[in-house]
Design a protein around this motif. Structure first.
Motif, mmCIF file in Angstrom:
data_model
loop_
_atom_site.group_PDB
_atom_site.id
_atom_site.type_symbol
_atom_site.label_atom_id
_atom_site.label_comp_id
_atom_site.label_asym_id
_atom_site.label_seq_id
_atom_site.Cartn_x
_atom_site.Cartn_y
_atom_site.Cartn_z
ATOM 1 N N GLU A 21 -4.144 9.562 0.832
ATOM 2 C CA GLU A 21 -4.656 8.357 1.446
ATOM 3 C C GLU A 21 -4.087 7.111 0.776
ATOM 4 O O GLU A 21 -3.785 7.115 -0.415
ATOM 5 C CB GLU A 21 -6.187 8.331 1.372
ATOM 6 C CG GLU A 21 -6.738 8.355 -0.036
ATOM 7 C CD GLU A 21 -8.264 8.372 -0.041
ATOM 8 O OE1 GLU A 21 -8.853 7.374 -0.479
ATOM 9 O OE2 GLU A 21 -8.828 9.378 0.390
ATOM 10 N N PHE A 24 -3.559 0.771 -1.040
ATOM 11 C CA PHE A 24 -3.537 -0.598 -0.560
ATOM 12 C C PHE A 24 -3.514 -0.599 0.965
ATOM 13 O O PHE A 24 -3.040 0.349 1.591
ATOM 14 C CB PHE A 24 -2.322 -1.343 -1.117
ATOM 15 C CG PHE A 24 -2.310 -1.426 -2.621
ATOM 16 C CD1 PHE A 24 -2.995 -2.442 -3.272
ATOM 17 C CD2 PHE A 24 -1.638 -0.490 -3.384
ATOM 18 C CE1 PHE A 24 -3.007 -2.521 -4.663
ATOM 19 C CE2 PHE A 24 -1.633 -0.551 -4.770
ATOM 20 C CZ PHE A 24 -2.327 -1.570 -5.410
ATOM 21 N N GLU A 25 -4.039 -1.650 1.577
ATOM 22 C CA GLU A 25 -4.075 -1.727 3.036
ATOM 23 C C GLU A 25 -2.664 -1.646 3.616
ATOM 24 O O GLU A 25 -1.700 -2.137 3.016
ATOM 25 C CB GLU A 25 -4.733 -3.034 3.482
ATOM 26 C CG GLU A 25 -6.241 -3.049 3.295
ATOM 27 C CD GLU A 25 -6.883 -4.296 3.878
ATOM 28 O OE1 GLU A 25 -6.140 -5.195 4.332
ATOM 29 O OE2 GLU A 25 -8.127 -4.378 3.876
ATOM 30 N N SER A 26 -2.545 -1.048 4.776
ATOM 31 C CA SER A 26 -1.249 -0.928 5.432
ATOM 32 C C SER A 26 -0.658 -2.315 5.665
ATOM 33 O O SER A 26 -1.312 -3.201 6.216
ATOM 34 C CB SER A 26 -1.418 -0.200 6.767
ATOM 35 O OG SER A 26 -0.190 -0.130 7.453
ATOM 36 N N ALA A 28 -0.052 -4.526 3.464
ATOM 37 C CA ALA A 28 -0.554 -5.524 2.523
ATOM 38 C C ALA A 28 0.600 -6.145 1.738
ATOM 39 O O ALA A 28 1.526 -5.455 1.320
ATOM 40 C CB ALA A 28 -1.551 -4.885 1.570
ATOM 41 N N LYS A 301 -12.677 -5.883 -1.865
ATOM 42 C CA LYS A 301 -11.444 -5.158 -1.567
ATOM 43 C C LYS A 301 -10.197 -6.006 -1.788
ATOM 44 O O LYS A 301 -9.102 -5.622 -1.368
ATOM 45 C CB LYS A 301 -11.466 -4.642 -0.126
ATOM 46 C CG LYS A 301 -12.453 -3.509 0.109
ATOM 47 C CD LYS A 301 -12.343 -2.973 1.529
ATOM 48 C CE LYS A 301 -13.303 -1.823 1.768
ATOM 49 N NZ LYS A 301 -13.184 -1.276 3.145
ATOM 50 N N THR A 302 -10.348 -7.144 -2.442
ATOM 51 C CA THR A 302 -9.181 -7.930 -2.839
ATOM 52 C C THR A 302 -8.968 -7.745 -4.331
ATOM 53 O O THR A 302 -9.883 -7.964 -5.127
ATOM 54 C CB THR A 302 -9.374 -9.415 -2.523
ATOM 55 O OG1 THR A 302 -9.463 -9.586 -1.105
ATOM 56 C CG2 THR A 302 -8.197 -10.242 -3.038
ATOM 57 N N ARG A 315 -4.707 -6.820 -0.855
ATOM 58 C CA ARG A 315 -5.850 -6.120 -0.283
ATOM 59 C C ARG A 315 -5.760 -4.612 -0.539
ATOM 60 O O ARG A 315 -4.693 -4.000 -0.436
ATOM 61 C CB ARG A 315 -5.923 -6.376 1.222
ATOM 62 C CG ARG A 315 -6.238 -7.824 1.579
ATOM 63 C CD ARG A 315 -7.689 -8.148 1.316
ATOM 64 N NE ARG A 315 -8.574 -7.399 2.208
ATOM 65 C CZ ARG A 315 -9.902 -7.382 2.067
ATOM 66 N NH1 ARG A 315 -10.491 -8.041 1.066
ATOM 67 N NH2 ARG A 315 -10.648 -6.687 2.925
ATOM 68 N N THR A 316 -6.908 -4.016 -0.853
ATOM 69 C CA THR A 316 -7.000 -2.584 -1.101
ATOM 70 C C THR A 316 -7.857 -1.925 -0.016
ATOM 71 O O THR A 316 -8.570 -2.600 0.726
ATOM 72 C CB THR A 316 -7.620 -2.300 -2.480
ATOM 73 O OG1 THR A 316 -8.957 -2.832 -2.514
ATOM 74 C CG2 THR A 316 -6.797 -2.934 -3.587
ATOM 75 N N THR A 317 -7.797 -0.612 0.061
ATOM 76 C CA THR A 317 -8.579 0.110 1.071
ATOM 77 C C THR A 317 -9.984 0.453 0.589
ATOM 78 O O THR A 317 -10.851 0.778 1.392
ATOM 79 C CB THR A 317 -7.865 1.416 1.463
ATOM 80 O OG1 THR A 317 -7.704 2.224 0.291
ATOM 81 C CG2 THR A 317 -6.500 1.124 2.071
ATOM 82 N N THR A 318 -10.196 0.401 -0.714
ATOM 83 C CA THR A 318 -11.481 0.778 -1.299
ATOM 84 C C THR A 318 -12.005 -0.369 -2.152
ATOM 85 O O THR A 318 -11.241 -1.019 -2.876
ATOM 86 C CB THR A 318 -11.326 2.022 -2.183
ATOM 87 O OG1 THR A 318 -10.772 3.096 -1.404
ATOM 88 C CG2 THR A 318 -12.659 2.474 -2.764
#
Length: 326
Positions: A21, A24-26, A28, A301-302, A315-318
């Motif tokens: 998974e 980091f956000e897609s 980002a 999530k930043t 930005r992160t996903t978690t």
């Protein structure tokens, strides 16, 4: 044990190096939040104040609406962390002490000596669920007037614990060469310590995990090496997301011989599994030195990153794990 591997560094975007998974956000991208000079260390998030960082003029503030200002002039701080009452706990290497600033701006000294001797340079800190503060005390630069010593009289760069009643205990000594970043796990089970003897030939550049006992003492025999930066710049600040993954600031984009000759240990955030030491992701940061990070924003999530005096975000996903806000 995991050693730093050659990495292809992309500053614009981040993604998983290994694992199923994304970290980091897609798509980002690393964003500059405040310019050089305002963010040498820290950072610490507050839902009303925004992000506070240790900078050239003191403690700098980036407000919620993106305005930069100096929150406290000539503070002489390094690591910053809000406690559970929203008070700012500060490592002050300049005055060699640990302090706390309440919501009205009043400063109190938590500790400025151990066994009657001055600290080296309090650097980074973490707080457990019982409100005990753990802080590191390395010495970078001049080695003059180092007063903290071990039982044999040799200088020592340790980790200490401040109990809520003010008692101070040395919890890690010769188990590391030069303690820097520190982090207690959410369940108080582990203490993670960044051992960064970066200006010594062959010195430690390692991230260790220690078992932490209920009374706040460390099982020195439990030391586990999670990651080794080899001949590059070692680990600095450490944070953790709500899945337990470690976000470690470290590396250099340009080698710094003779002590740090590695060309493939790049500067950025290393995301590491806390059990196996596996490198899960890497986010490059273009300015050296990458010193620390902290989670913030309403959803936590930043990830805010201090590097080369510049404050970045991505930005992160978690969501991250924080002490404040509760």
């Amino acid at each position: 044990m995991n050693r730093a591997l050659p990495l292809v560094v992309v500053f614009a975007a981040a993604g998983p190096v290994q694992g199923d998974e994304p970290i980091f956000e897609s798509g980002a991208k690393l964003k500059v939040e405040a310019e050089k000079g305002s963010a040498g260390e820290g950072p610490a998030w507050d839902p009303k104040l925004g992000i506070l960082t240790s900078g050239q003029k003191g403690i700098h503030r980036l407000s919620i609406d993106g305005k930069s200002s100096v929150y406290r002039e000539k503070a002489g701080t390094n690591g910053l962390l809000f406690d559970r009452e929203g008070r700012l706990v500060c490592c002050e290497p300049v005055l060699r002490r640990v302090t706390r600033i309440d919501r009205d701006g009043n400063l109190s000294v938590l500790t400025d000596k151990f066994d009657g001797k001055k600290y080296n340079q309090p650097n980074d800190l973490t707080i457990d669920s019982k409100n005990r503060i753990y802080f590191s005390d390395p010495r970078y630069g001049s080695r003059e007037d180092m007063q903290q010593r071990d039982a044999s009289g040799k200088t020592i760069e340790s980790v200490y614990r401040i109990d809520p009643d003010g008692k101070v205990t040395r919890v890690i000594g010769r188990e590391v060469e030069r303690a820097n970043g520190v982090l207690v796990s959410a369940d108080d089970k582990y203490l993670f310590v960044a051992d960064n003897n970066n200006d010594a030939l062959g010195g430690a550049r390692k991230l260790y995990r220690f078992d932490l006992k209920p009374d706040g003492t460390v099982d020195s025999k439990s030391r586990k090496l999670l990651y080794d930066w080899g001949k590059g710049r070692g680990p600095d600040g450490v944070k953790q997301d709500q899945l337990g993954r470690l976000y470690v600031a470290g590396g250099l984009n340009k080698p710094n011989p003779p002590a740090e000759p590695a060309t493939d240990v790049k500067g950025g955030i290393y995301v590491i599994d806390p059990q196996t030491g596996k490198l899960l992701a890497f986010q490059g940061v273009p300015t050296d030195e990458v010193t620390n990070c902290a989670f913030g924003c309403d959803d936590l999530k930043t990830l805010y990153i201090t590097g080369g005096g510049t404050l970045y975000s991505i930005r992160t996903t978690t969501a991250g794990r924080v002490v404040w806000p509760k």
